[in-house]
Design a protein around this motif. Structure first.
Motif, PDB file in Angstrom:
ATOM      1  N   ILE A   1      15.727  43.892 -17.781  1.00  0.00           N
ATOM      2  CA  ILE A   1      14.588  45.116 -17.675  1.00  0.00           C
ATOM      3  C   ILE A   1      14.887  45.715 -18.732  1.00  0.00           C
ATOM      4  N   GLU A   2      14.905  45.623 -20.200  1.00  0.00           N
ATOM      5  CA  GLU A   2      14.453  45.884 -21.978  1.00  0.00           C
ATOM      6  C   GLU A   2      14.716  45.113 -22.400  1.00  0.00           C
ATOM      7  N   ASP A   3      14.299  45.439 -23.257  1.00  0.00           N
ATOM      8  CA  ASP A   3      15.190  44.836 -24.904  1.00  0.00           C
ATOM      9  C   ASP A   3      15.513  46.045 -25.909  1.00  0.00           C
ATOM     10  N   ARG A   4      16.435  45.178 -26.710  1.00  0.00           N
ATOM     11  CA  ARG A   4      17.084  45.708 -27.809  1.00  0.00           C
ATOM     12  C   ARG A   4      16.706  45.360 -28.378  1.00  0.00           C
ATOM     13  N   PHE A   5      17.067  45.891 -30.083  1.00  0.00           N
ATOM     14  CA  PHE A   5      16.650  44.931 -31.159  1.00  0.00           C
ATOM     15  C   PHE A   5      17.683  45.360 -32.768  1.00  0.00           C
ATOM     16  N   ARG A   6      17.778  44.414 -33.261  1.00  0.00           N
ATOM     17  CA  ARG A   6      19.081  44.389 -34.657  1.00  0.00           C
ATOM     18  C   ARG A   6      17.754  43.667 -35.237  1.00  0.00           C
ATOM     19  N   LEU A   7      18.345  43.439 -37.028  1.00  0.00           N
ATOM     20  CA  LEU A   7      17.907  43.359 -37.934  1.00  0.00           C
ATOM     21  C   LEU A   7      18.979  42.624 -38.978  1.00  0.00           C
ATOM     22  N   ASP A   8      18.969  41.570 -38.847  1.00  0.00           N
ATOM     23  CA  ASP A   8      20.207  40.863 -40.147  1.00  0.00           C
ATOM     24  C   ASP A   8      19.919  41.528 -41.299  1.00  0.00           C
ATOM     25  N   LEU A   9      20.923  42.002 -42.046  1.00  0.00           N
ATOM     26  CA  LEU A   9      20.915  42.653 -43.263  1.00  0.00           C
ATOM     27  C   LEU A   9      21.571  41.328 -44.258  1.00  0.00           C
ATOM     28  N   ARG A  10      21.722  40.342 -44.037  1.00  0.00           N
ATOM     29  CA  ARG A  10      22.655  39.803 -45.182  1.00  0.00           C
ATOM     30  C   ARG A  10      21.087  39.537 -46.374  1.00  0.00           C
ATOM     31  N   GLY A  11      21.693  39.174 -47.960  1.00  0.00           N
ATOM     32  CA  GLY A  11      20.667  39.013 -48.582  1.00  0.00           C
ATOM     33  C   GLY A  11      19.500  39.991 -48.637  1.00  0.00           C
ATOM     34  N   VAL A  12      19.445  41.072 -48.297  1.00  0.00           N
ATOM     35  CA  VAL A  12      17.827  41.817 -47.745  1.00  0.00           C
ATOM     36  C   VAL A  12      18.891  43.226 -49.108  1.00  0.00           C
ATOM     37  N   THR A  13      17.900  43.369 -50.030  1.00  0.00           N
ATOM     38  CA  THR A  13      18.172  44.127 -50.637  1.00  0.00           C
ATOM     39  C   THR A  13      16.950  45.713 -50.633  1.00  0.00           C
ATOM     40  N   ASP A  14      15.950  45.311 -50.404  1.00  0.00           N
ATOM     41  CA  ASP A  14      14.699  46.746 -50.132  1.00  0.00           C
ATOM     42  C   ASP A  14      14.471  46.972 -48.725  1.00  0.00           C
ATOM     43  N   HIS A  15      15.131  48.072 -48.023  1.00  0.00           N
ATOM     44  CA  HIS A  15      14.896  48.489 -46.508  1.00  0.00           C
ATOM     45  C   HIS A  15      13.631  48.165 -45.929  1.00  0.00           C
ATOM     46  N   ALA A  16      12.515  47.973 -46.693  1.00  0.00           N
ATOM     47  CA  ALA A  16      11.187  47.104 -46.420  1.00  0.00           C
ATOM     48  C   ALA A  16      10.725  45.618 -46.345  1.00  0.00           C
ATOM     49  N   ALA A  17      11.737  45.588 -46.914  1.00  0.00           N
ATOM     50  CA  ALA A  17      11.503  43.745 -47.094  1.00  0.00           C
ATOM     51  C   ALA A  17      11.294  43.444 -45.896  1.00  0.00           C
ATOM     52  N   PRO A  18      11.680  43.426 -44.785  1.00  0.00           N
ATOM     53  CA  PRO A  18      11.924  42.629 -43.820  1.00  0.00           C
ATOM     54  C   PRO A  18      10.342  43.560 -43.265  1.00  0.00           C
ATOM     55  N   ALA A  19       9.868  44.219 -43.136  1.00  0.00           N
ATOM     56  CA  ALA A  19       9.078  44.560 -42.533  1.00  0.00           C
ATOM     57  C   ALA A  19       7.065  43.548 -42.492  1.00  0.00           C
ATOM     58  N   THR A  20       6.879  43.421 -41.837  1.00  0.00           N
ATOM     59  CA  THR A  20       5.623  42.554 -42.034  1.00  0.00           C
ATOM     60  C   THR A  20       4.359  43.200 -43.445  1.00  0.00           C
ATOM     61  N   PRO A  21       3.337  42.903 -44.440  1.00  0.00           N
ATOM     62  CA  PRO A  21       2.926  43.437 -45.203  1.00  0.00           C
ATOM     63  C   PRO A  21       2.602  44.884 -44.445  1.00  0.00           C
ATOM     64  N   ARG A  22       2.088  44.699 -43.690  1.00  0.00           N
ATOM     65  CA  ARG A  22       1.458  46.438 -43.866  1.00  0.00           C
ATOM     66  C   ARG A  22       2.224  47.424 -42.823  1.00  0.00           C
ATOM     67  N   GLY A  23       3.850  46.782 -42.599  1.00  0.00           N
ATOM     68  CA  GLY A  23       5.125  47.667 -42.394  1.00  0.00           C
ATOM     69  C   GLY A  23       5.403  48.532 -43.326  1.00  0.00           C
ATOM     70  N   ARG A  24       5.705  47.582 -44.673  1.00  0.00           N
ATOM     71  CA  ARG A  24       6.037  47.625 -45.939  1.00  0.00           C
ATOM     72  C   ARG A  24       4.875  48.823 -46.602  1.00  0.00           C
ATOM     73  N   ALA A  25       4.279  49.149 -46.338  1.00  0.00           N
ATOM     74  CA  ALA A  25       2.963  49.334 -47.282  1.00  0.00           C
ATOM     75  C   ALA A  25       3.060  51.054 -46.364  1.00  0.00           C
ATOM     76  N   ASN A  26       2.958  50.831 -44.722  1.00  0.00           N
ATOM     77  CA  ASN A  26       3.224  52.298 -44.154  1.00  0.00           C
ATOM     78  C   ASN A  26       4.963  52.918 -44.860  1.00  0.00           C
ATOM     79  N   LEU A  27       5.460  52.516 -44.735  1.00  0.00           N
ATOM     80  CA  LEU A  27       7.081  52.912 -45.093  1.00  0.00           C
ATOM     81  C   LEU A  27       6.575  53.593 -46.336  1.00  0.00           C
ATOM     82  N   ARG A  28       6.373  52.677 -47.558  1.00  0.00           N
ATOM     83  CA  ARG A  28       6.160  53.396 -49.099  1.00  0.00           C
ATOM     84  C   ARG A  28       5.247  54.384 -48.906  1.00  0.00           C
ATOM     85  N   ARG A  29       3.995  54.248 -48.152  1.00  0.00           N
ATOM     86  CA  ARG A  29       2.966  55.277 -48.315  1.00  0.00           C
ATOM     87  C   ARG A  29       3.304  56.746 -47.769  1.00  0.00           C
ATOM     88  N   ASN A  30       3.980  56.548 -46.579  1.00  0.00           N
ATOM     89  CA  ASN A  30       4.900  57.554 -46.554  1.00  0.00           C
ATOM     90  C   ASN A  30       6.188  58.099 -45.967  1.00  0.00           C
TER      91      ASN A  30
END
Length: 282
Positions: free
Chosen positions: A108-137
């Motif tokens: 019926i639907e999808d949910r979404f999750r992010l494994d934070l183990r080893g993540v030190t920057d909130h933008a790091a898991p994003a795609t290159p374009r996603g990281r650029a958008n987050l920082r510019r925004n």
């Protein structure tokens, strides 16, 4: 919504399994069942949890058959047309056990999750374009006088947060999930399990989320956004970034990003987990 009930299975007086159920007038408020089951969506249904819970499961799963038998009996007594479970994770033991008991499992639907183990920057898991958008925004938002706060949800303006959540949900036909007094009372009763993440432009609240915490996970449970802002930025990516950062600060290993908005969440590193409905006619 008509009523709630709680099933408790006991062995020698000790609780060994529990399940909340809700009797709903119009069992398909999100329009996700009528294309998969022979129903109009207006029928009464006895369902596991409530639609707003995206994480249906059964503590004491070995007693599922007893719980299902009790559900079927109660559904008949209450005049429900259908009974069963919604928002069951694809691949979960609960889903497999329900199939063994004769329930179909329909996505019926999808949910979404992010494994934070080893993540030190909130933008790091994003795609290159996603990281650029987050920082510019974020840079543009800072130039436009945007600030962030995180505090116990019970101390926040829950009336305003609820208004934002209802306004956002109305775009998807589900604004009724946020009745003001019930929403504020529920969140306040959660105590320190609930955090409010707020994004402000000057003194005006432009985005807010109520986040729930358990031992390992940080849940982006409810959010609302007002896109009428001054400046060339979007409030929603700011709220997402602030929420992930808070989860990291608290040392949570898993960020639960809720349902929907797949394009944004996939671009920012979250992983899709399918949700199924497992329903039977009474």
């Amino acid at each position: 919504m008509k009523l709630f009930r709680y099933f408790v299975v006991r062995e020698r007086g000790r609780a060994v399994a529990v399940l909340p159920v809700s009797l709903i007038d119009g069992l398909d408020p999100l329009g996700q069942l009528r294309a998969r089951y022979p129903l109009t969506g207006q029928e009464p249904g006895l369902l596991s949890h409530v639609w707003h819970c995206y994480d249906a499961w059964l503590p004491g799963a070995r007693h599922l058959e007893a719980v299902v038998d009790a559900m079927r009996e109660l559904a008949g007594e209450l005049g429900a047309a259908w009974y069963g479970f919604v928002n069951v994770a694809h691949g979960s033991p609960l889903r497999e056990s329900l199939i063994e008991l004769g329930f179909p499992a329909e996505h019926i639907e999808d949910r979404f999750r992010l494994d934070l183990r080893g993540v030190t920057d909130h933008a790091a898991p994003a795609t290159p374009r996603g990281r650029a958008n987050l920082r510019r925004n974020r840079r543009r938002a800072a130039e436009a006088g945007v600030s962030y706060t995180v505090r116990p949800a019970g101390t926040a303006d829950l009336a305003e947060i609820g208004r934002l959540c209802a306004m956002t949900a109305a775009k998807h036909g589900s604004s009724g999930f946020y009745p003001p007094e019930l929403f504020a009372g529920f969140v306040t009763a959660l105590g320190d399990l609930a955090q409010a993440v707020e994004v402000l432009q000057g003194e005006r609240l432009i985005a807010a989320g109520v986040c729930l915490r358990d031992r390992h996970r940080f849940h982006a449970w409810a959010c609302g956004v007002d896109y009428r802002v001054d400046g060339r930025f979007s409030p929603y990516p700011l709220l997402h970034a602030a929420t992930v950062e808070q989860a990291m600060c608290e040392g949570r290993t898993l960020f639960e990003g809720g349902r929907g908005n797949a394009a944004f969440k996939l671009k920012h590193g979250l992983v899709r987990l399918g949700l199924d409905a497992c329903l039977l006619e009474v």
